[in-house]
Design a protein around this motif. Sequence first.
Motif, short mmCIF file in Angstrom:
data_model
loop_
_atom_site.label_atom_id
_atom_site.label_comp_id
_atom_site.label_asym_id
_atom_site.label_seq_id
_atom_site.Cartn_x
_atom_site.Cartn_y
_atom_site.Cartn_z
N GLU A 39 51.76 26.64 39.19
CA GLU A 39 50.43 27.25 39.09
C GLU A 39 49.82 27.46 40.47
O GLU A 39 49.21 28.50 40.74
N ASP A 40 49.95 26.46 41.35
CA ASP A 40 49.42 26.61 42.70
C ASP A 40 50.12 27.75 43.43
O ASP A 40 49.49 28.55 44.13
N TRP A 41 51.42 27.81 43.28
CA TRP A 41 52.18 28.88 43.93
C TRP A 41 51.75 30.24 43.40
O TRP A 41 51.58 31.19 44.15
N TYR A 42 51.57 30.33 42.10
CA TYR A 42 51.21 31.60 41.47
C TYR A 42 49.81 32.04 41.90
O TYR A 42 49.58 33.22 42.20
N LEU A 43 48.87 31.09 41.99
CA LEU A 43 47.49 31.42 42.34
C LEU A 43 47.30 31.58 43.85
O LEU A 43 46.59 32.48 44.31
N LEU A 44 47.92 30.69 44.63
CA LEU A 44 47.67 30.67 46.06
C LEU A 44 48.66 31.53 46.85
O LEU A 44 48.34 31.98 47.94
N GLY A 45 49.86 31.68 46.34
CA GLY A 45 50.87 32.45 47.04
C GLY A 45 51.74 31.58 47.92
O GLY A 45 51.49 30.39 48.10
N GLU A 46 52.76 32.20 48.48
CA GLU A 46 53.72 31.46 49.30
C GLU A 46 53.19 31.14 50.69
O GLU A 46 53.67 30.23 51.35
N ASP A 47 52.19 31.86 51.15
CA ASP A 47 51.71 31.71 52.52
C ASP A 47 50.57 30.71 52.65
O ASP A 47 50.01 30.54 53.74
N ASP A 48 50.23 30.03 51.58
CA ASP A 48 49.11 29.09 51.62
C ASP A 48 49.49 27.86 52.46
O ASP A 48 50.66 27.47 52.54
N GLY A 49 48.49 27.24 53.07
CA GLY A 49 48.71 26.07 53.92
C GLY A 49 49.15 24.84 53.15
O GLY A 49 49.68 23.90 53.74
N ARG A 50 48.92 24.82 51.85
CA ARG A 50 49.32 23.65 51.04
C ARG A 50 50.80 23.38 51.15
O ARG A 50 51.24 22.22 51.19
N TRP A 51 51.60 24.41 51.19
CA TRP A 51 53.05 24.24 51.22
C TRP A 51 53.51 23.63 52.53
O TRP A 51 54.49 22.88 52.59
N GLU A 52 52.78 23.89 53.60
CA GLU A 52 53.13 23.29 54.89
C GLU A 52 52.76 21.81 54.92
O GLU A 52 53.48 21.00 55.48
N THR A 53 51.62 21.46 54.30
CA THR A 53 51.20 20.06 54.32
C THR A 53 52.09 19.19 53.44
O THR A 53 52.27 18.02 53.73
N LEU A 54 52.67 19.76 52.39
CA LEU A 54 53.59 18.98 51.56
C LEU A 54 54.78 18.51 52.37
O LEU A 54 55.18 17.36 52.30
N GLY A 55 55.34 19.38 53.17
CA GLY A 55 56.48 19.01 54.01
C GLY A 55 56.08 18.03 55.09
O GLY A 55 56.83 17.13 55.43
N ALA A 56 54.89 18.20 55.65
CA ALA A 56 54.44 17.33 56.72
C ALA A 56 54.23 15.91 56.22
O ALA A 56 54.56 14.95 56.90
N GLU A 57 53.71 15.76 54.99
CA GLU A 57 53.50 14.42 54.45
C GLU A 57 54.82 13.70 54.26
O GLU A 57 54.95 12.53 54.56
N THR A 58 55.81 14.42 53.79
CA THR A 58 57.12 13.81 53.57
C THR A 58 57.74 13.38 54.91
O THR A 58 58.29 12.29 55.02
N GLU A 59 57.62 14.21 55.93
CA GLU A 59 58.16 13.87 57.24
C GLU A 59 57.42 12.69 57.84
O GLU A 59 58.03 11.81 58.45
N ASN A 60 56.08 12.65 57.70
CA ASN A 60 55.31 11.54 58.24
C ASN A 60 55.68 10.23 57.58
O ASN A 60 55.77 9.20 58.24
N GLU A 61 55.92 10.25 56.26
CA GLU A 61 56.30 9.03 55.56
C GLU A 61 57.65 8.53 56.05
O GLU A 61 57.84 7.34 56.25
N SER A 62 58.59 9.43 56.26
CA SER A 62 59.90 9.00 56.72
C SER A 62 59.81 8.46 58.14
O SER A 62 60.50 7.50 58.49
N LYS A 63 58.97 9.05 58.99
CA LYS A 63 58.79 8.53 60.35
C LYS A 63 58.17 7.15 60.31
O LYS A 63 58.56 6.26 61.06
N LYS A 64 57.16 6.95 59.45
CA LYS A 64 56.51 5.65 59.34
C LYS A 64 57.50 4.59 58.88
O LYS A 64 57.49 3.47 59.39
N ASN A 65 58.35 4.93 57.91
CA ASN A 65 59.33 3.98 57.42
C ASN A 65 60.31 3.58 58.51
O ASN A 65 60.62 2.41 58.68
N SER A 66 60.79 4.55 59.28
CA SER A 66 61.74 4.23 60.34
C SER A 66 61.06 3.45 61.46
O SER A 66 61.66 2.56 62.05
#
Length: 134
Positions: A39-66
Amino acid sequence: MTQKKLHPSVLKFKEFVKNNPHIIQEVRKGKATWQELYEDWYLLGEDDGRWETLGAETENESKKNSESKGDFMTNILEAIKKMDANQMQSHLNNLSQAVGAVQGLLAQFQGTAGGGTPVKPPEAPKNPFSFRQD
């Protein structure tokens, strides 16, 4: 075998997910559902900033764990370096004496049964082999 033909927007979303694998991790971790993301993809589109923050959160969590694993090992190594061998030997001797005292106390209580009379182990015969002479 008959396959259902998917709506073109669903096919585009599947392609989008293939290009952004961090979205799959979000669903697996339970942070979002496929329906919400679609639904978010359909309403916001592929270029929305939400998709970039999803990846950043995952990378930050892996960095914190290491980093936390590295910090733990660093702390352990620093503690070992700061140890004084003589002081550790003294503590181990004290611990050994305490364990010995507890063992002696337990042996003393196990040695008495009921009315305070010590229990003697049964005596074995003095000569376990009795030979008779003819």
